[in-house]
Design an enzyme around this catalytic site. Structure first.
Site, mmCIF file in Angstrom:
data_model
loop_
_atom_site.group_PDB
_atom_site.id
_atom_site.type_symbol
_atom_site.label_atom_id
_atom_site.label_comp_id
_atom_site.label_asym_id
_atom_site.label_seq_id
_atom_site.Cartn_x
_atom_site.Cartn_y
_atom_site.Cartn_z
ATOM 1 N N HIS A 1 -2.543 -0.638 0.372
ATOM 2 C CA HIS A 1 -2.398 -1.934 0.230
ATOM 3 C C HIS A 1 -1.759 -2.381 -1.069
ATOM 4 O O HIS A 1 -2.015 -3.422 -1.578
ATOM 5 C CB HIS A 1 -3.896 -2.545 0.170
ATOM 6 C CG HIS A 1 -4.690 -1.835 1.238
ATOM 7 N ND1 HIS A 1 -4.748 -2.342 2.350
ATOM 8 C CD2 HIS A 1 -5.536 -0.965 1.163
ATOM 9 C CE1 HIS A 1 -5.484 -1.565 3.432
ATOM 10 N NE2 HIS A 1 -6.155 -0.722 2.347
ATOM 11 N N CYS A 2 -0.704 -1.573 -1.326
ATOM 12 C CA CYS A 2 0.263 -2.005 -2.398
ATOM 13 C C CYS A 2 -0.406 -1.820 -3.692
ATOM 14 O O CYS A 2 -0.218 -2.563 -4.674
ATOM 15 C CB CYS A 2 0.905 -3.307 -2.333
ATOM 16 S SG CYS A 2 2.024 -3.428 -0.851
ATOM 17 N N VAL A 3 -1.557 -1.107 -3.845
ATOM 18 C CA VAL A 3 -2.339 -0.787 -4.999
ATOM 19 C C VAL A 3 -2.344 0.726 -5.128
ATOM 20 O O VAL A 3 -3.315 1.247 -5.339
ATOM 21 C CB VAL A 3 -3.736 -1.572 -5.117
ATOM 22 C CG1 VAL A 3 -4.303 -1.507 -6.568
ATOM 23 C CG2 VAL A 3 -3.610 -3.082 -4.323
#
Ligand SMILES: Cc1ncc(COP(=O)(O)O)c(C=O)c1O
Length: 397
Positions: free
Chosen positions: A355-357
């Site tokens: 999740h782009c983390v």
């Protein structure tokens, strides 16, 4: 929520798909698509001509700006800068903010890459120091830790999530902003996830900068905004220069345009802004409070069902605190594979990955999670279908 709402979306009307990925991007209602098409029935450039197509474009574009201003209760249209998206708006600040060497920018350790990499980039060039504030074990925000950091460091800018795309939890931003201001720091809020179901009153929050993308609130991709307090925006250098960013130019020098033109170089996304504006009309017709109640109600319902299962929920256990997001790891199953099987089995679209983390997943030595996120068009029946599918998969494998 009225079930007919599904008929307002071409992706759902008469179709058997379950879309549980609205935190990534929402589906678009017909009215937004039609509003965008309206621009293509003429076409023109804003402010650049005196003919009727140009005037019509200018009028629609500036109406869109004022619509966004009212949506977040900003004081002036000059404080609304159209950007490509949240990411570009944060990058604009990172390029334009008058940082001095060794200024400190503070983020948390669960920021989206869009609010992490711009600061890492500056820090790697030694232009600033990027400090990372850890959140609590359940990924909620700890005001005491913040105060301690503010007491012991001269922080220039706090750039943080308003609502997390990992957990759905909303940070206590009013308190954060007031603490930050007490210690002389400015605050940039990443509103990409909060605007989706929270009423934003920027003057009440007193945020210095606020950013979000239209595509997360039923609008088109390719348009977002940077809100900034007028006196702060006036103090920033332009990020990209070109058409519209200069009032006058000679062979030696140029005079920078006033706000908001100063930051809007080149032809802009006119159909995008028209769609954005119509997306806000769509939300206002339903009421943001109603959307909030609907998505948190669905999250409670799913959380209660999944409480029987052997899964780890990312973020607070209490569904009420997780808004529209249910992000989980199933120890028995790879999340990406799980998402693929669920999709193949019953057309259920959930998001799997980091999740782009990336930084948080790496820190926790976790590989991926499966994230379900809700919007107005989702129903309890869809959750029942998801749950039955999930249980069957667990039994079968
Ligand atoms: C919290 C958060 N910040 C920033 C972004 C980036 O948004 P965009 O890709 O529209 O720039 C996202 C998108 O998922 C997000 O969830």
């Amino acid at each position: 929520m009225n079930n007919n709402i599904r008929n307002e979306f071409p992706a759902l009307k008469d179709k058997k798909v379950i879309y549980f990925d609205s935190a990534c991007t929402t589906l678009k209602p017909y009215r937004v698509i039609e509003a965008m098409n309206e621009y293509y029935s003429f076409s023109g450039c804003h402010k650049r001509g005196s003919h009727s197509f140009s005037r019509k474009t200018t009028e629609a574009y500036e109406k869109g700006r004022d619509k966004v201003r009212k949506f977040i209760n900003a004081g002036s249209p000059a404080e609304i800068i159209f950007t490509k998206n949240t990411t570009e708006a944060i990058n604009l600040i990172s390029y334009s903010f008058p940082f001095k060497k060794n200024d400190i920018v503070l983020t948390t350790n669960i920021e989206h890459n869009s609010n992490f990499l711009p600061w890492m980039r500056l820090a790697s060039g030694k232009e600033i120091i990027h400090k990372i504030l850890p959140v609590n074990n359940n990924l909620t925000f700890d005001l005491d830790i913040l105060e301690n950091v503010l007491k012991n460091n001269k922080i220039t800018l706090i750039s943080i999530l308003h609502t997390s795309n990992l957990t759905g939890a909303t940070f206590p931003v009013k308190e954060i902003i007031s603490l930050a201001h007490r210690y002389g720091a400015q605050v940039l809020l990443d509103g990409a996830q909060s605007v989706t179901h929270h009423k934003i009153d920027i003057q009440n929050l007193d945020a210095d900068f606020f950013v979000f993308s239209a595509h997360k609130i039923f609008g088109p991709p390719g348009v977002g905004i940077l809100y900034g307090k007028k006196h702060l925006l006036e103090n920033l250098a332009p990020f990209i220069v070109g058409g519209e960013t200069a009032e006058d130019v000679n062979n030696i020098d140029f005079v920078i345009s006033p706000l908001p033109d100063k930051f809007e170089a080149g032809i802009q996304n006119y159909p995008g802004v028209t769609g954005f504006s119509e997306a806000i009309n769509f939300i206002e017709n339903i009421g943001i409070e109603k959307i909030h109640q609907h998505v948190t109600g669905l999250n409670r319902y799913l959380t209660q069902k999944m409480s029987q299962e052997n899964i780890e929920i990312i973020g607070p256990k209490d569904a009420e605190l997780r808004g529209n997001i249910f992000n989980f790891i199933c120890p028995k199953f790879d999340s990406i594979q799980l998402a693929q099987i669920i999709d193949e089995a019953n057309n259920i679209m959930v998001r799997a990955g980091v999740h782009c983390v990336h930084s948080w997943f790496n820190q926790e030595h976790k590989s991926a999670s499966a994230r379900i996120s809700f919007q107005v068009y989702n129903t309890r029946e869809e959750i029942d279908i998801f749950y039955e599918t999930f249980k069957k998969i667990m039994q079968y494998y």
